[in-house]
Design a protein around this motif. Structure first.
Motif, PDB file in Angstrom:
ATOM      1  N   HIS A 123      81.434  23.750 -16.307  1.00 13.81           N
ATOM      2  CA  HIS A 123      81.605  24.625 -15.134  1.00 13.81           C
ATOM      3  C   HIS A 123      80.243  24.958 -14.530  1.00 13.81           C
ATOM      4  O   HIS A 123      80.120  25.058 -13.300  1.00 13.81           O
ATOM      5  CB  HIS A 123      82.328  25.912 -15.538  1.00 13.81           C
ATOM      6  N   LEU A 124      79.246  25.164 -15.381  1.00 13.04           N
ATOM      7  CA  LEU A 124      77.909  25.492 -14.891  1.00 13.04           C
ATOM      8  C   LEU A 124      77.295  24.298 -14.173  1.00 13.04           C
ATOM      9  O   LEU A 124      76.746  24.435 -13.071  1.00 13.04           O
ATOM     10  CB  LEU A 124      77.008  25.917 -16.062  1.00 13.04           C
ATOM     11  N   TRP A 152      76.138  35.763 -12.767  1.00 14.98           N
ATOM     12  CA  TRP A 152      76.463  34.495 -12.096  1.00 14.98           C
ATOM     13  C   TRP A 152      77.631  33.794 -12.778  1.00 14.98           C
ATOM     14  O   TRP A 152      78.544  33.294 -12.119  1.00 14.98           O
ATOM     15  CB  TRP A 152      75.226  33.604 -12.069  1.00 14.98           C
ATOM     16  N   LYS A 202      78.742  21.682 -12.803  1.00 16.46           N
ATOM     17  CA  LYS A 202      79.434  21.329 -11.561  1.00 16.46           C
ATOM     18  C   LYS A 202      79.143  22.322 -10.440  1.00 16.46           C
ATOM     19  O   LYS A 202      79.167  21.957  -9.263  1.00 16.46           O
ATOM     20  CB  LYS A 202      80.939  21.240 -11.821  1.00 16.46           C
ATOM     21  N   SER A 203      78.845  23.571 -10.786  1.00 21.37           N
ATOM     22  CA  SER A 203      78.594  24.579  -9.751  1.00 21.37           C
ATOM     23  C   SER A 203      77.285  24.324  -9.012  1.00 21.37           C
ATOM     24  O   SER A 203      77.101  24.788  -7.889  1.00 21.37           O
ATOM     25  CB  SER A 203      78.561  25.977 -10.375  1.00 21.37           C
ATOM     26  N   ARG A 238      85.122  31.608 -19.590  1.00 20.17           N
ATOM     27  CA  ARG A 238      83.871  32.359 -19.427  1.00 20.17           C
ATOM     28  C   ARG A 238      83.264  32.704 -20.792  1.00 20.17           C
ATOM     29  O   ARG A 238      82.049  32.636 -20.979  1.00 20.17           O
ATOM     30  CB  ARG A 238      84.124  33.623 -18.612  1.00 20.17           C
ATOM     31  N   TRP A 292      82.244  15.960 -17.802  1.00 18.93           N
ATOM     32  CA  TRP A 292      81.071  16.294 -16.982  1.00 18.93           C
ATOM     33  C   TRP A 292      79.788  15.641 -17.501  1.00 18.93           C
ATOM     34  O   TRP A 292      78.908  15.277 -16.710  1.00 18.93           O
ATOM     35  CB  TRP A 292      80.910  17.813 -16.880  1.00 18.93           C
ATOM     36  N   TRP A 312      70.734  31.134  -5.495  1.00 22.43           N
ATOM     37  CA  TRP A 312      71.079  30.559  -6.804  1.00 22.43           C
ATOM     38  C   TRP A 312      71.231  29.046  -6.657  1.00 22.43           C
ATOM     39  O   TRP A 312      72.297  28.545  -6.323  1.00 22.43           O
ATOM     40  CB  TRP A 312      72.375  31.183  -7.328  1.00 22.43           C
ATOM     41  N   GLN A 313      70.135  28.332  -6.892  1.00 20.07           N
ATOM     42  CA  GLN A 313      70.158  26.878  -6.823  1.00 20.07           C
ATOM     43  C   GLN A 313      69.054  26.320  -7.708  1.00 20.07           C
ATOM     44  O   GLN A 313      68.071  27.014  -7.997  1.00 20.07           O
ATOM     45  CB  GLN A 313      69.987  26.397  -5.380  1.00 20.07           C
ATOM     46  N   VAL A 329      81.210  32.275 -11.229  1.00 16.29           N
ATOM     47  CA  VAL A 329      81.580  30.859 -11.138  1.00 16.29           C
ATOM     48  C   VAL A 329      82.649  30.463 -12.151  1.00 16.29           C
ATOM     49  O   VAL A 329      83.260  29.396 -12.029  1.00 16.29           O
ATOM     50  CB  VAL A 329      80.340  29.931 -11.289  1.00 16.29           C
ATOM     51  N   VAL A 330      82.869  31.300 -13.146  1.00 10.81           N
ATOM     52  CA  VAL A 330      83.902  31.004 -14.159  1.00 10.81           C
ATOM     53  C   VAL A 330      84.834  32.217 -14.253  1.00 10.81           C
ATOM     54  O   VAL A 330      84.695  33.058 -15.144  1.00 10.81           O
ATOM     55  CB  VAL A 330      83.283  30.688 -15.537  1.00 10.81           C
TER      56      VAL A 330
END
Length: 564
Positions: A436-437, A512, A439-440, A523, A369, A483-484, A516-517
């Protein structure tokens, strides 16, 4: 009490014969080492009993200009070794460096300078002076008054005339040639004739050949041989047993590397069990040779005492790590391995393990990533950036965490133990999971460049770390339920600040992350990444209350939008 112990130790050192003393000298701080030597009546015998490597290392630690009293007592072989390291860059002499060292030797002792001049390789002297002098001979059929106008300005005998090609060393060169002239005119003539007529390339090749041979005799390999330490090692190769080298009468082996072994490391504990004098000396030579390979392979400057010390530290760290790996951290097994196996094999075993950890970090940085977003590892926050940078360095290092008490202190250090390998693997796992964070969000910080508030702490896309993205998104969520990664409004900061207190931000981020995880293991790693970011946020906000916000331009945690 400590002062009394020190005095007793110094009295004990005073009574040791030179060869036995040299082994203990290298464990002393450099300045104290020189003091102990110079206060002895047989100081010249002590200096010449030092291995050439130990002599060079001592001069480097003290500083060449402060170590002139030791230089005055050195043997020709020690001076040759010093000059072999200090004068040369790869296969060529650097004249200015050579002349600087000859000037130091002259300041230390003209007698010693003259002794060295008469014993040095003749090809070395010719190769040096050919680069430092322009020499001519006065024609026989011309008036000397007329000839002086067309000849170089310097002469001693009205036969050979020269001009220094390095004007700043003109007086030194005159002094050198004057010494030779006064003591042995035939040698002076031979020297000048060869400067005039000897083929330059042939002389330089011969000088380099002898230089390389001397280095090899002192356990310093050439660059390509030194690189062997970074090759992997096969199990069958590791099983090879070390032959014992019998002690050599008169000259002690180099001690500079083995003297720096930590007594608390497994290596130090295992070495305390070695009583055989021949084995001790074999280990001294082997460790010094290994440290020299690191210095050469890593292309470290011989002028930098700290670089030399770091090379020894790296050598000892890797040997200790290799010993822990091969012995399973069992002391009895470690003692047996130290007695029987090559230290270089332990080093290479550790090197392979460290290379694997570095390879994992590199794959994340180049193909994972991090490699897929602009900015590379600069997207990482605080200590995670430091960890990644340390692992990706030419010599990978471990960034010890705050509560890690290993090798005396926390912070950046060489890999020394299997615990370091485990810690680094965890660090890489945390950094990997943090993807993961990223990519979300589906947002690259570079896309926000034009919207950034130029007066804020985060005023270019390079300032946008993963933590800043998460905190900015969390602030947006608490204020608008979205959440963006959307830049915050400077005008709305006082109102927004009341909503983004540390406790609320902590709950928002963890909630959050849980969404997402979903995988518990990943996580936990993601939460480990965010923990220091949230802690730092909480620390920074302690002086402020909800109704007393800091100025928005002081906050490094959020992306603000340029006001209209």
């Amino acid at each position: 009490m400590a002062a009394n112990i020190l005095d007793l130790n110094e009295k004990r050192l005073e009574k040791l014969p030179p060869r036995q003393l040299t082994r203990e000298l290298m464990s002393l701080p450099a300045k104290r080492r020189m003091k102990v030597i110079l206060e002895r009546a047989d100081s010249d015998a002590v200096v010449t009993a030092l291995d050439a490597n130990d002599f060079f290392f001592t001069l480097a630690e003290i500083g060449p200009d402060d170590a002139l009293p030791l230089l005055a007592l050195a043997s020709v072989d020690q001076i040759n070794h010093l000059f072999d390291i200090a004068w040369w860059k790869k296969d060529a002499i650097e004249p200015a460096r050579a002349l600087t060292w000859l000037e130091r030797l002259s300041k230390a002792s003209d007698r010693k300078l003259l002794e060295w001049l008469h014993h040095a390789d003749f090809e070395l002297l010719i190769a040096l002076f050919k680069q430092c002098l322009s020499v001519s001979i006065a024609p026989e059929d011309i008036d000397m008054v007329e000839a002086r106008e067309s000849l170089p300005p310097r002469t001693i005998d009205d036969v050979y005339f020269w001009e220094a090609l390095y004007p700043q060393y003109d007086d030194l060169i005159m002094h050198l040639l004057g010494l030779v002239f006064e003591v042995n005119y035939n040698f002076f003539k031979e020297l000048m004739n060869h400067i005039l007529s000897a083929p330059t390339l042939e002389i330089e090749e011969l000088a380099y050949h002898f230089h390389k041979a001397r280095l090899a005799d002192n356990a310093i390999p050439d660059y390509y041989d030194a690189l062997e330490i970074y090759k992997g090692i096969k199990p069958t190769e590791f099983q090879a047993k070390r032959p014992l080298s019998p002690a050599v009468e008169g000259q002690a082996p180099p001690s500079f590397a083995l003297a720096m072994v930590s007594k608390t490391d497994l290596l130090g504990q295992a070495l305390r069990g070695v009583k055989d004098p021949d084995l001790i000396e074999t280990l001294q030579l082997e460790m010094a040779a290994l440290a020299n390979k690191v210095i050469v392979a890593d292309q470290l400057s011989p002028d930098n005492a700290e670089s030399l010390r770091q090379a020894v530290e790296k050598t000892l760290a890797y040997v200790n790590l290799g010993l822990e790996i091969s012995s399973g951290e069992v002391l009895d097994a470690a003692k047996k391995i130290v007695k029987e196996r090559f230290l270089e094999h332990l080093f290479r075993l550790a090197q392979a393990e460290v290379a694997q950890v570095r390879g994992r970090m590199r794959r994340v940085a180049e193909y994972g990533w991090i490699g897929q977003c602009s900015g590379g590892i600069k997207r990482l926050d605080g200590k995670w950036f430091d960890m990644a940078e340390a692992l990706l360095a030419k010599t990978p290092k471990i960034q010890r965490e705050f509560n890690e008490i290993t090798a005396g202190s926390e912070g950046e250090d060489f890999f020394r133990t299997t615990r370091d390998i485990a810690l680094a693997n965890r660090q890489v796992a945390v950094i990997t999971a943090a993807g993961h964070l990223y990519k979300s969000f589906g947002t690259d910080p570079k896309d926000l460049e034009e919207r950034l508030w130029r007066d804020g702490q985060v005023h270019t896309s390079e300032d946008i770390t993963l933590g800043v993205m998460v905190l900015t998104a969390a602030a947006g969520y608490l204020s608008s339920d979205q959440w963006q990664v959307k830049p915050l409004s400077v005008e709305n900061w006082p109102k927004l600040f009341k909503l983004i207190q540390p406790a609320e931000m902590d709950r928002a981020v963890k909630g959050w992350v849980q969404g997402v995880v979903p995988d518990p293991e990943n996580r936990a790693l993601v939460e480990a990444y965010m923990a220091p970011v949230l802690l730092e946020y909480e620390k920074e906000l302690r002086p402020f209350s909800p109704d007393n916000p800091p100025e928005p331009y002081l906050s490094p945690f959020f992306i603000f939008e340029e006001p209209e």
